[in-house]
Write an enzyme that holds these catalytic residues in place. Structure first.
Site, PDB file in Angstrom:
ATOM      1  N   HIS A   1     -15.916  -5.489 -11.985  1.00  0.00           N
ATOM      2  CA  HIS A   1     -15.006  -5.507 -10.840  1.00  0.00           C
ATOM      3  C   HIS A   1     -15.118  -4.136 -10.194  1.00  0.00           C
ATOM      4  CE1 HIS A   1     -10.711  -6.062  -9.111  1.00  0.00           C
ATOM      5  NE2 HIS A   1     -11.172  -4.913  -8.680  1.00  0.00           N
TER       6      HIS A   1
ATOM      7  N   PHE B   1     -19.859 -19.645 -11.317  1.00  0.00           N
ATOM      8  CA  PHE B   1     -19.243 -18.633 -12.164  1.00  0.00           C
ATOM      9  C   PHE B   1     -20.227 -17.492 -12.411  1.00  0.00           C
ATOM     10  CE2 PHE B   1     -18.042 -16.966 -16.438  1.00  0.00           C
ATOM     11  CZ  PHE B   1     -16.822 -16.437 -16.081  1.00  0.00           C
TER      12      PHE B   1
ATOM     13  N   ARG C   1      -2.868  -3.554   0.877  1.00  0.00           N
ATOM     14  CA  ARG C   1      -1.794  -2.631   0.510  1.00  0.00           C
ATOM     15  C   ARG C   1      -2.395  -1.361  -0.105  1.00  0.00           C
ATOM     16  NH1 ARG C   1      -2.470  -6.285  -3.848  1.00  0.00           N
ATOM     17  NH2 ARG C   1      -3.145  -5.135  -5.698  1.00  0.00           N
TER      18      ARG C   1
ATOM     19  N   ASN D   1      -7.338  -6.687  -0.667  1.00  0.00           N
ATOM     20  CA  ASN D   1      -5.928  -6.311  -0.826  1.00  0.00           C
ATOM     21  C   ASN D   1      -5.501  -5.507   0.382  1.00  0.00           C
ATOM     22  OD1 ASN D   1      -5.850  -7.396  -3.480  1.00  0.00           O
ATOM     23  ND2 ASN D   1      -6.936  -5.571  -4.168  1.00  0.00           N
TER      24      ASN D   1
HETATM   25  C1  MV4 Z   1     -14.730 -14.881 -10.591  1.00  0.00           C
HETATM   26  C2  MV4 Z   1     -15.355 -14.568 -11.826  1.00  0.00           C
HETATM   27  C3  MV4 Z   1     -16.643 -15.030 -12.016  1.00  0.00           C
HETATM   28  N1  MV4 Z   1     -17.240 -15.768 -11.074  1.00  0.00           N
HETATM   29  N2  MV4 Z   1     -15.400 -15.605  -9.682  1.00  0.00           N
HETATM   30  C4  MV4 Z   1     -10.424 -13.054 -11.635  1.00  0.00           C
HETATM   31  C5  MV4 Z   1      -9.248 -12.812 -10.759  1.00  0.00           C
HETATM   32  C6  MV4 Z   1      -9.659 -13.186  -9.394  1.00  0.00           C
HETATM   33  N3  MV4 Z   1      -9.471 -12.043  -8.566  1.00  0.00           N
HETATM   34  C7  MV4 Z   1     -11.075 -13.591  -9.475  1.00  0.00           C
HETATM   35  N4  MV4 Z   1     -11.515 -13.442 -10.827  1.00  0.00           N
HETATM   36  C8  MV4 Z   1     -12.768 -13.775 -11.218  1.00  0.00           C
HETATM   37  N5  MV4 Z   1     -13.495 -14.470 -10.303  1.00  0.00           N
HETATM   38  C9  MV4 Z   1     -16.610 -16.037  -9.926  1.00  0.00           C
HETATM   39  N6  MV4 Z   1     -17.243 -16.789  -9.009  1.00  0.00           N
HETATM   40  C10 MV4 Z   1     -14.636 -13.820 -12.746  1.00  0.00           C
HETATM   41  C11 MV4 Z   1     -13.333 -13.432 -12.465  1.00  0.00           C
HETATM   42  C12 MV4 Z   1     -12.662 -12.695 -13.491  1.00  0.00           C
HETATM   43  C13 MV4 Z   1     -12.338 -11.358 -13.327  1.00  0.00           C
HETATM   44  C14 MV4 Z   1     -12.593 -10.681 -12.161  1.00  0.00           C
HETATM   45  C15 MV4 Z   1     -12.257  -9.347 -12.021  1.00  0.00           C
HETATM   46  C16 MV4 Z   1     -11.674  -8.694 -13.073  1.00  0.00           C
HETATM   47  C17 MV4 Z   1     -11.381  -9.336 -14.252  1.00  0.00           C
HETATM   48  C18 MV4 Z   1     -11.704 -10.677 -14.392  1.00  0.00           C
HETATM   49  C19 MV4 Z   1     -11.422 -11.318 -15.586  1.00  0.00           C
HETATM   50  C20 MV4 Z   1     -11.742 -12.640 -15.722  1.00  0.00           C
HETATM   51  C21 MV4 Z   1     -12.352 -13.324 -14.676  1.00  0.00           C
END
Ligand code: MV4
Length: 450
Positions: free
Chosen positions: A208, A202, A292, A290
């Protein structure tokens, strides 16, 4: 070039695509459900075909109905927009069988990126950084516990068919593992009919950051710089901007190269987005791709001064991309205006719009399908407008956004405008100091009592 494009979508994106078709001298066909009879995409397209009742399943998601509309109008290409059938590989396949160009990548590319374990394996082979984790799918709890111990807690369980947060669970300690595993698997099974799970370390408080790429049918892939989409609530983006306030020239070079590698590894054709998680140390990891055009594409259009729908249609027609990677010189930001009540947990607020005054002026763009008298249907997405501002610097862009939000008047329904007004005042946001968890700690001040 195509003669007639059928737009398999509704709302602002359908309108957005029709506008570009007109500018390119291409005829457009709208499809609509009975709930959208009064919609602007129906009025502005050259032709319109009713494809069914309000329920998406029986209209915008119905492949047979859309193919029937293609047949009776003689369209030679389909633009899927975003959502609905945009990332449905079976739909792209049916289009090919009918001899209709699906404006987007091939069914194989859509399938490859739609399955997250396959996407991740593809990226590892291509040399794109990924988050350390399980080697593909997890067999059972026992194997999961073993790998979690090795990569150290906290870990995150993800559904291979997921994306956008569904079927995802964070596990802090071994005692919680089995419970979270069962919850994630059940959710994945119910949502996607596929309970395949994988694991990752994690990443704490990530940003993002996604790169817009475009690939042509001749093997060229370039990037069009990044967007920061860290301001999200329950995996729904609310604000996007370009460039990312966290970006440096060095990081953009590294991430841009990785995004191009990702695209080239699958011979990508069309516009696409490579999503990354970026941690405090500016280490970055591939998250998803993505296949699209995305909601937030105007932010990139504004900073690089190109029409992405036009570029998308051009590469679909076989035209080579010209130019190199684009580095932004301006700053742009998009606020999603949703028919939701930000004071009540962002509860949907459908209904009739009594008055509508969109923001205007220099550096202000509003992409919307609504108008005074329009009824927001409870059947579809709650986004009613995208307010996009552009300025020389981020600071000026925020000031412009504040001015634009203040003159954006919607009466009759609740909207997210007050949320955006408060966000724009937040010191941390203004500093550019935020991550994907930012809104969890964001308290909306109470509405003024009248
Ligand atoms: C994660 C992360 C932290 N560590 N993976 C959220 C949606 C999916 N696209 C993947 N996501 C995440 N993956 C790891 N290894 C945290 C998230 C995440 C998140 C990612 C992007 C935007 C907002 C988010 C909100 C909560 C968790």
């Amino acid at each position: 070039m195509f003669k007639k494009i059928l737009i398999a979508n509704r709302g602002e994106i359908a309108l957005r695509i029709i506008r570009t078709c007109k500018e390119m001298g291409i005829k457009s066909v709208a499809v609509y459900s009975t709930a959208d009879k009064e919609s602007l995409h129906v009025r502005f397209a050259d032709e319109a075909v009713c494809i069914g009742p309000p329920s998406s399943k029986e209209s915008y998601l119905s492949i047979p109905k859309i193919m029937a509309a293609v047949e009776i109008t003689n369209a030679d290409a389909i633009h899927p927009g975003y959502g609905f059938l945009a990332e449905n590989a079976d739909f792209a396949e049916v289009c090919t069988e009918y001899g209709i160009k699906f404006i987007g990548p091939s069914p194989e590319m859509i399938r490859k990126m739609g399955d997250k374990v396959t996407a991740k394996e593809t990226m590892i082979k291509a040399g794109v950084p990924v988050v350390p984790g399980s080697d593909g799918l997890l067999k059972d709890v026992k194997e999961g516990l073993k790998i979690a111990k090795k990569i150290k807690y906290p870990i995150i369980l993800k559904a291979t068919a997921g994306g956008g947060g569904k079927g995802m669970r964070i596990v802090e300690k071994p005692e919680d593992f089995e419970n979270q595993w069962n919850m994630a698997r059940n959710e994945a099974k119910a949502s996607f009919g596929n309970d395949g799970m994988y694991m990752e370390k994690f990443v704490v408080e990530p940003r993002h950051i996604e790169f817009q790429i475009i690939g042509d049918q001749h093997g060229n892939v370039i990037h069009l710089s990044e967007r920061d989409c860290s301001i999200q609530r329950r995996h729904q983006k609310l604000v996007e901007e370009a460039p990312s306030p966290f970006m440096t020239d060095k990081l953009r070079k590294k991430m841009g190269d990785a995004a191009i590698k990702a695209g080239k590894s699958i011979n990508y054709e069309g516009v696409g987005t490579v999503e990354f998680l970026v941690d405090k140390n500016r280490d970055f990891y591939f998250m998803e791709m993505n296949t699209r055009i995305q909601v937030e594409h105007p932010v990139t259009e504004e900073v690089i001064d190109h029409d992405l729908i036009k570029e998308q249609i051009k590469v679909a027609a076989g035209i080579k991309i010209s130019g190199n990677n684009y580095i932004p010189t301006m700053h742009a930001m998009e606020c999603r205006i949703n028919a939701e009540d930000p004071y009540n947990n962002f509860r949907p607020s459908p209904g009739k719009i009594l008055s509508f005054h969109s923001a205007k002026g220099h550096g202000v763009r509003v992409d919307t399908h609504v108008y005074a008298g329009y009824t927001v249907s409870p059947y579809y997405d709650s986004m009613i407008a995208k307010l996009i501002c552009k300025a020389q610097t981020r600071e000026e862009c925020i000031k412009k956004m504040q001015r634009a939000l203040d003159e954006f008047i919607v009466e009759g329904i609740k909207t997210t405008v007050p949320f955006h007004q408060q966000l724009m005042k937040d010191p941390k946001f203004r500093e550019g100091n935020f991550h994907t968890g930012f809104l969890e700690g964001f308290e909306l001040e109470k509405e003024d009592e009248e």
